[in-house]
Design an enzyme around this catalytic site. Sequence first.
Site, PDB file in Angstrom:
ATOM      1  N   ASP A  81       0.837  -1.208   0.000  1.00 30.38           N
ATOM      2  CA  ASP A  81       0.000   0.000   0.000  1.00 30.38           C
ATOM      3  C   ASP A  81       0.870   1.256   0.000  1.00 30.38           C
ATOM      4  O   ASP A  81       1.669   1.464   0.898  1.00 30.38           O
ATOM      5  CB  ASP A  81      -0.910  -0.042   1.244  1.00 30.38           C
ATOM      6  CG  ASP A  81      -1.940   1.082   1.244  1.00 30.38           C
ATOM      7  OD1 ASP A  81      -1.559   2.249   1.035  1.00 30.38           O
ATOM      8  OD2 ASP A  81      -3.130   0.785   1.449  1.00 30.38           O
ATOM      9  N   ARG A  82       0.713   2.085  -1.035  1.00 28.56           N
ATOM     10  CA  ARG A  82       1.498   3.317  -1.153  1.00 28.56           C
ATOM     11  C   ARG A  82       1.233   4.262   0.000  1.00 28.56           C
ATOM     12  O   ARG A  82       2.153   4.899   0.537  1.00 28.56           O
ATOM     13  CB  ARG A  82       1.163   4.054  -2.473  1.00 28.56           C
ATOM     14  CG  ARG A  82       1.747   3.447  -3.692  1.00 28.56           C
ATOM     15  CD  ARG A  82       1.150   2.098  -4.063  1.00 28.56           C
ATOM     16  NE  ARG A  82      -0.284   2.112  -4.353  1.00 28.56           N
ATOM     17  CZ  ARG A  82      -1.044   1.043  -4.350  1.00 28.56           C
ATOM     18  NH1 ARG A  82      -0.566  -0.151  -4.045  1.00 28.56           N
ATOM     19  NH2 ARG A  82      -2.334   1.127  -4.650  1.00 28.56           N
ATOM     20  N   CYS A  97      -1.644   4.895 -11.554  1.00 30.79           N
ATOM     21  CA  CYS A  97      -1.776   5.266 -10.139  1.00 30.79           C
ATOM     22  C   CYS A  97      -0.963   6.533  -9.949  1.00 30.79           C
ATOM     23  O   CYS A  97       0.235   6.555 -10.265  1.00 30.79           O
ATOM     24  CB  CYS A  97      -1.240   4.161  -9.232  1.00 30.79           C
ATOM     25  SG  CYS A  97      -1.226   4.594  -7.472  1.00 30.79           S
ATOM     26  N   ASN A  98      -1.603   7.571  -9.458  1.00 32.00           N
ATOM     27  CA  ASN A  98      -0.885   8.829  -9.239  1.00 32.00           C
ATOM     28  C   ASN A  98       0.082   8.721  -8.059  1.00 32.00           C
ATOM     29  O   ASN A  98       1.264   9.040  -8.186  1.00 32.00           O
ATOM     30  CB  ASN A  98      -1.882   9.970  -8.972  1.00 32.00           C
ATOM     31  CG  ASN A  98      -2.642  10.395 -10.219  1.00 32.00           C
ATOM     32  OD1 ASN A  98      -2.247  11.338 -10.894  1.00 32.00           O
ATOM     33  ND2 ASN A  98      -3.720   9.709 -10.555  1.00 32.00           N
ATOM     34  N   THR A  99      -0.440   8.266  -6.917  1.00 33.99           N
ATOM     35  CA  THR A  99       0.360   8.253  -5.688  1.00 33.99           C
ATOM     36  C   THR A  99       1.667   7.486  -5.868  1.00 33.99           C
ATOM     37  O   THR A  99       2.727   7.912  -5.387  1.00 33.99           O
ATOM     38  CB  THR A  99      -0.461   7.623  -4.536  1.00 33.99           C
ATOM     39  OG1 THR A  99      -1.701   8.332  -4.418  1.00 33.99           O
ATOM     40  CG2 THR A  99       0.296   7.704  -3.227  1.00 33.99           C
ATOM     41  N   ALA A 100       1.602   6.371  -6.578  1.00 38.40           N
ATOM     42  CA  ALA A 100       2.796   5.532  -6.750  1.00 38.40           C
ATOM     43  C   ALA A 100       3.893   6.235  -7.539  1.00 38.40           C
ATOM     44  O   ALA A 100       5.039   5.764  -7.568  1.00 38.40           O
ATOM     45  CB  ALA A 100       2.414   4.206  -7.420  1.00 38.40           C
ATOM     46  N   THR A 126      -4.947  11.526  -3.067  1.00 34.49           N
ATOM     47  CA  THR A 126      -4.759  10.933  -1.745  1.00 34.49           C
ATOM     48  C   THR A 126      -3.937  11.873  -0.873  1.00 34.49           C
ATOM     49  O   THR A 126      -3.156  12.695  -1.369  1.00 34.49           O
ATOM     50  CB  THR A 126      -4.012   9.594  -1.834  1.00 34.49           C
ATOM     51  OG1 THR A 126      -2.678   9.838  -2.304  1.00 34.49           O
ATOM     52  CG2 THR A 126      -4.706   8.625  -2.773  1.00 34.49           C
ATOM     53  N   LYS A 175     -12.104   1.256  -3.764  1.00 35.37           N
ATOM     54  CA  LYS A 175     -11.177   0.134  -3.940  1.00 35.37           C
ATOM     55  C   LYS A 175     -11.814  -1.187  -3.513  1.00 35.37           C
ATOM     56  O   LYS A 175     -11.448  -2.245  -3.995  1.00 35.37           O
ATOM     57  CB  LYS A 175      -9.875   0.375  -3.163  1.00 35.37           C
ATOM     58  CG  LYS A 175      -8.908   1.347  -3.843  1.00 35.37           C
ATOM     59  CD  LYS A 175      -7.598   1.466  -3.061  1.00 35.37           C
ATOM     60  CE  LYS A 175      -6.627   2.475  -3.668  1.00 35.37           C
ATOM     61  NZ  LYS A 175      -5.931   1.980  -4.860  1.00 35.37           N
ATOM     62  N   CYS A 204      -6.137  10.992  -9.036  1.00 31.60           N
ATOM     63  CA  CYS A 204      -6.171   9.657  -8.443  1.00 31.60           C
ATOM     64  C   CYS A 204      -7.012   8.839  -9.406  1.00 31.60           C
ATOM     65  O   CYS A 204      -8.120   9.265  -9.777  1.00 31.60           O
ATOM     66  CB  CYS A 204      -6.802   9.694  -7.048  1.00 31.60           C
ATOM     67  SG  CYS A 204      -7.050   8.059  -6.328  1.00 31.60           S
TER      68      CYS A 204
END
Lengths: 243, 243
Positions: free
Chosen positions: A48-49, A83-86, A127, A166, A197
């Site tokens: 989990d990022r 995935c943006n956060t990653a 996020t 999710k 996101c």
Amino acid sequence: MTRTVGVLGGLGPDATLDFFAKVLRASRAEREQDHLRLLIDNNPQVPDRNAALTGRGASPGPALAGMARGLEAAGADFLVMVCNTAHAYQADIEAAVRVPFVSLIDETVHATLRAVPGARAVGLLATTTCLDAGLYQRAFAPHGVRMIEPDAAGRARFMEVLYRIKAGDTGAAVRADMRALGLALADAGADALVAGCTEVPLVLGAADVPVPLISSTDVLVERTVQYARGLAPLPTRSTEVPS
Amino acid sequence: MTRTVGVLGGLGPDATLDFFAKVLRASRAEREQDHLRLLIDNNPQVPDRNAALTGRGASPGPALAGMARGLEAAGADFLVMVCNTAHAYQADIEAAVRVPFVSLIDETVHATLRAVPGARAVGLLATTTCLDAGLYQRAFAPHGVRMIEPDAAGRARFMEVLYRIKAGDTGAAVRADMRALGLALADAGADALVAGCTEVPLVLGAADVPVPLISSTDVLVERTVQYARGLAPLPTRSTEVPS
């Protein structure tokens, strides 16, 4: 000339499915053999990022690097990640492969500037981890655009809604919550909203908000098809995007 | 224990998208990290199976073998292929890798026997190439089940409808045509119908025909999830399926 697309996916799977479906729609061809080749690693087992970047879990960096290497070995000519956060781990990915990595963040920033040329303030639905990592803030800053972010309550609400999406919930309540988060940013003066996101477009559309909504998923779809068809030069390894 | 699924796809892309969506639905988990890992090679550029087997094009065997090698190298623990007709090249695939290949044909035959235990005659909606290659006929024969196939006009109509689906047309006319093909097989005495082409379920559902309809896509989805979760022993390399 067509290029094979390598997709780091599964973060989450529904966003990857959404991306895949939209790439097929955007590259629709009469003859099956004229469609694009996509290599998709749908790997939801990446740590989990959000947990990792807040010190509550293992880094997803090694897993993402391994996926990138596998996609390159299987024949990918360039990589994208749904995935943006990653993207906080982009350096790990680029260090692992020789092929170009197309940054969803950079592409979305450029698409926003093209779509809303006079934008001075952009609202960011992302996020907490993506917000804290400053991914969009750093990419928008050189263009004189300031970010409008959800307040503390809005951030908490976003994460709650995100984990419901999710878990497969894209119902009316989730849609209403996401819309309220978008409206708050528009009320605070945003000239445009970035769905930063890949779960956001699963429950929020352009018609739901009073200012232009830039979907990072849609941007990545459009650019992926252009790069794969050889209609745009691939970014160099410095993650620069040709404007 | 979970196993990584390698998917030979893109034959066509819409069938692969359909498979991916159904696997996500069938393996829905509360926590993203509990979803399955799928490596998907969506490669529509594989030479046309129907052209090749009728001597009008290059063999897809080498391309399929290359995809299988790439998926194995990227970490797949077993392979599936979302295309019935391409199973004519199963030997090329198995010769290229060490990991097990799950036969869509064998799984569908076993699922049909489980779903309709007394079936003596099974109607087969499949490409002319799949029919001529005898893939289903050979797999059903040891169980005393005879096949009912479309007549010459029905075969031609099936191929015409198939290429309309592959070009993105899943409208009412296409649906009516596919339904008529299914009804003709039921009228000819079929106790069950096998949708032995992964494009068929895109336009034909169980409610459209008066006898049980076994979707090879749905069978592959269900078995893929079981194999990936370690709930069923993988078939050995002889392509045998544990019953």
